[in-house]
Design an enzyme around this catalytic site. Sequence first.
Site, PDB file in Angstrom:
ATOM      1  N   ASN A   9       0.864  -1.181   0.000  1.00 37.57           N
ATOM      2  CA  ASN A   9       0.000   0.000   0.000  1.00 37.57           C
ATOM      3  C   ASN A   9       0.898   1.227   0.000  1.00 37.57           C
ATOM      4  O   ASN A   9       1.509   1.552   1.011  1.00 37.57           O
ATOM      5  CB  ASN A   9      -0.893  -0.042   1.250  1.00 37.57           C
ATOM      6  CG  ASN A   9      -1.739   1.217   1.393  1.00 37.57           C
ATOM      7  OD1 ASN A   9      -1.787   2.045   0.473  1.00 37.57           O
ATOM      8  ND2 ASN A   9      -2.406   1.371   2.521  1.00 37.57           N
ATOM      9  N   TRP A  10       0.971   1.861  -1.139  1.00 43.26           N
ATOM     10  CA  TRP A  10       1.889   2.999  -1.267  1.00 43.26           C
ATOM     11  C   TRP A  10       1.349   4.257  -0.582  1.00 43.26           C
ATOM     12  O   TRP A  10       2.053   5.249  -0.463  1.00 43.26           O
ATOM     13  CB  TRP A  10       2.157   3.299  -2.754  1.00 43.26           C
ATOM     14  CG  TRP A  10       2.923   2.237  -3.484  1.00 43.26           C
ATOM     15  CD1 TRP A  10       3.370   1.038  -2.975  1.00 43.26           C
ATOM     16  CD2 TRP A  10       3.351   2.280  -4.850  1.00 43.26           C
ATOM     17  NE1 TRP A  10       4.041   0.340  -3.947  1.00 43.26           N
ATOM     18  CE2 TRP A  10       4.044   1.068  -5.106  1.00 43.26           C
ATOM     19  CE3 TRP A  10       3.221   3.209  -5.883  1.00 43.26           C
ATOM     20  CZ2 TRP A  10       4.596   0.787  -6.359  1.00 43.26           C
ATOM     21  CZ3 TRP A  10       3.767   2.927  -7.124  1.00 43.26           C
ATOM     22  CH2 TRP A  10       4.450   1.731  -7.363  1.00 43.26           C
ATOM     23  N   LYS A  11       0.094   4.236  -0.193  1.00 49.32           N
ATOM     24  CA  LYS A  11      -0.545   5.403   0.441  1.00 49.32           C
ATOM     25  C   LYS A  11      -0.335   6.643  -0.442  1.00 49.32           C
ATOM     26  O   LYS A  11      -0.243   6.505  -1.653  1.00 49.32           O
ATOM     27  CB  LYS A  11      -0.016   5.584   1.866  1.00 49.32           C
ATOM     28  CG  LYS A  11      -0.141   4.285   2.680  1.00 49.32           C
ATOM     29  CD  LYS A  11       0.060   4.470   4.137  1.00 49.32           C
ATOM     30  CE  LYS A  11      -0.112   3.138   4.854  1.00 49.32           C
ATOM     31  NZ  LYS A  11      -0.010   3.225   6.294  1.00 49.32           N
ATOM     32  N   HIS A  95      -9.405   1.224   4.937  1.00 49.84           N
ATOM     33  CA  HIS A  95      -8.137   1.380   5.659  1.00 49.84           C
ATOM     34  C   HIS A  95      -8.354   2.306   6.860  1.00 49.84           C
ATOM     35  O   HIS A  95      -9.150   3.239   6.791  1.00 49.84           O
ATOM     36  CB  HIS A  95      -7.074   1.961   4.720  1.00 49.84           C
ATOM     37  CG  HIS A  95      -5.702   1.900   5.298  1.00 49.84           C
ATOM     38  ND1 HIS A  95      -5.258   2.811   6.220  1.00 49.84           N
ATOM     39  CD2 HIS A  95      -4.697   1.003   5.132  1.00 49.84           C
ATOM     40  CE1 HIS A  95      -4.018   2.485   6.580  1.00 49.84           C
ATOM     41  NE2 HIS A  95      -3.659   1.394   5.927  1.00 49.84           N
ATOM     42  N   GLU A  97      -6.737   4.684   7.945  1.00 47.85           N
ATOM     43  CA  GLU A  97      -6.534   6.109   7.643  1.00 47.85           C
ATOM     44  C   GLU A  97      -7.777   6.699   6.984  1.00 47.85           C
ATOM     45  O   GLU A  97      -8.098   7.866   7.181  1.00 47.85           O
ATOM     46  CB  GLU A  97      -5.284   6.272   6.768  1.00 47.85           C
ATOM     47  CG  GLU A  97      -4.014   6.027   7.585  1.00 47.85           C
ATOM     48  CD  GLU A  97      -2.855   5.423   6.815  1.00 47.85           C
ATOM     49  OE1 GLU A  97      -2.876   5.440   5.570  1.00 47.85           O
ATOM     50  OE2 GLU A  97      -1.920   4.913   7.477  1.00 47.85           O
ATOM     51  N   GLU A 167      -4.985  -4.816  10.649  1.00 45.15           N
ATOM     52  CA  GLU A 167      -3.950  -3.818  10.863  1.00 45.15           C
ATOM     53  C   GLU A 167      -4.234  -3.087  12.166  1.00 45.15           C
ATOM     54  O   GLU A 167      -5.058  -2.157  12.190  1.00 45.15           O
ATOM     55  CB  GLU A 167      -3.942  -2.802   9.722  1.00 45.15           C
ATOM     56  CG  GLU A 167      -3.725  -3.405   8.349  1.00 45.15           C
ATOM     57  CD  GLU A 167      -3.204  -2.378   7.361  1.00 45.15           C
ATOM     58  OE1 GLU A 167      -2.112  -2.597   6.846  1.00 45.15           O
ATOM     59  OE2 GLU A 167      -3.870  -1.346   7.132  1.00 45.15           O
ATOM     60  N   GLY A 173       2.852   2.427  10.774  1.00 43.52           N
ATOM     61  CA  GLY A 173       3.797   3.528  10.595  1.00 43.52           C
ATOM     62  C   GLY A 173       4.526   3.911  11.871  1.00 43.52           C
ATOM     63  O   GLY A 173       5.193   4.945  11.931  1.00 43.52           O
ATOM     64  N   SER A 213       3.810  -1.958  10.280  1.00 40.27           N
ATOM     65  CA  SER A 213       5.267  -2.014  10.451  1.00 40.27           C
ATOM     66  C   SER A 213       5.880  -3.361  10.064  1.00 40.27           C
ATOM     67  O   SER A 213       6.818  -3.836  10.709  1.00 40.27           O
ATOM     68  CB  SER A 213       5.657  -1.633  11.894  1.00 40.27           C
ATOM     69  OG  SER A 213       5.232  -0.315  12.179  1.00 40.27           O
ATOM     70  N   GLY A 234       3.028  -1.057   4.233  1.00 42.38           N
ATOM     71  CA  GLY A 234       3.034   0.362   3.904  1.00 42.38           C
ATOM     72  C   GLY A 234       4.441   0.816   3.574  1.00 42.38           C
ATOM     73  O   GLY A 234       4.947   0.577   2.474  1.00 42.38           O
ATOM     74  N   GLY A 235       5.089   1.448   4.546  1.00 39.19           N
ATOM     75  CA  GLY A 235       6.405   2.068   4.340  1.00 39.19           C
ATOM     76  C   GLY A 235       7.417   1.202   3.602  1.00 39.19           C
ATOM     77  O   GLY A 235       8.080   1.680   2.676  1.00 39.19           O
TER      78      GLY A 235
END
Length: 252
Positions: A9-11, A95, A97, A167, A173, A213, A234-235
């Site tokens: 997930n590149w967000k 998600h 977010e 998640e 993150g 993470s 993610g990251g």
Amino acid sequence: MRKPFIAGNWKMNNTRAEARELVTALKPLVASVDGVEIAVAPTFTCLQDVAELLKGSNIELSSQNISYAAKGAYTGEISADMLKDVGCSHAIIGHSERRQYFGETDESVSKRVRAALDNGIVPIVCIGESLDEREAGKTFDVVLGQLVNGLSSVKREESATVVIAYEPVWAIGTGKTATPEQAQEVHAAIRAKLAELFGQDNADAIRLQYGGSVKASNARELLGQKDIDGALVGGASLKADDFAAIIKAAVA
Ligand code: 13P
């Protein structure tokens, strides 16, 4: 046997040029990986460019959201048809977010899941508790509530295609991963609830990703848990080497 599924997930990251660079670097690193389903979820503006580069590769394309409406006066939304048109096979839905910053609810999640399934797009449905909820002992209530409500539009016979991403919000993150035992405990509860909802056979077929993470250094242990069938990253999915290492950990 569930096929492991690793999605990135590149967000809200990457211009088109950056997205092209990332996917161009990733492709050869995972081209020979067998037995793992792989997807990336770029921003809407990068979907077209990434889709072109992914043609003929073993990497699938996901969006980060999907409208519940088919078309019309829904400013800012992107329909399932449009996503299919650009080459998406998957859509991340609900998600944390989106829930936290953009007011998404279990109800809107349920409608988006319906729109995805109606159009042959695989929904990756995100659920997870906040730190306050965990500390108040409400993890299972929250997570299973989101699961039941978010999947309220799913029929038993189509349930096996759905992907669930657990998640924990406190692990996203933050560098604070749930321990493999903490994650497995929740995944097992999710699968048990899925069996109640859709029957044991379907529950046994549904892939459950862990997210929060995930890194090359912890992926193997997490993915080694009985009910953890993949990761939503993610990251670490923004670096080709790191993401490829996580993908390889799924078959190690
Ligand atoms: P991080 O891997 O950056 O913690 O993000 C997880 C996530 O939210 C994936 O959807």
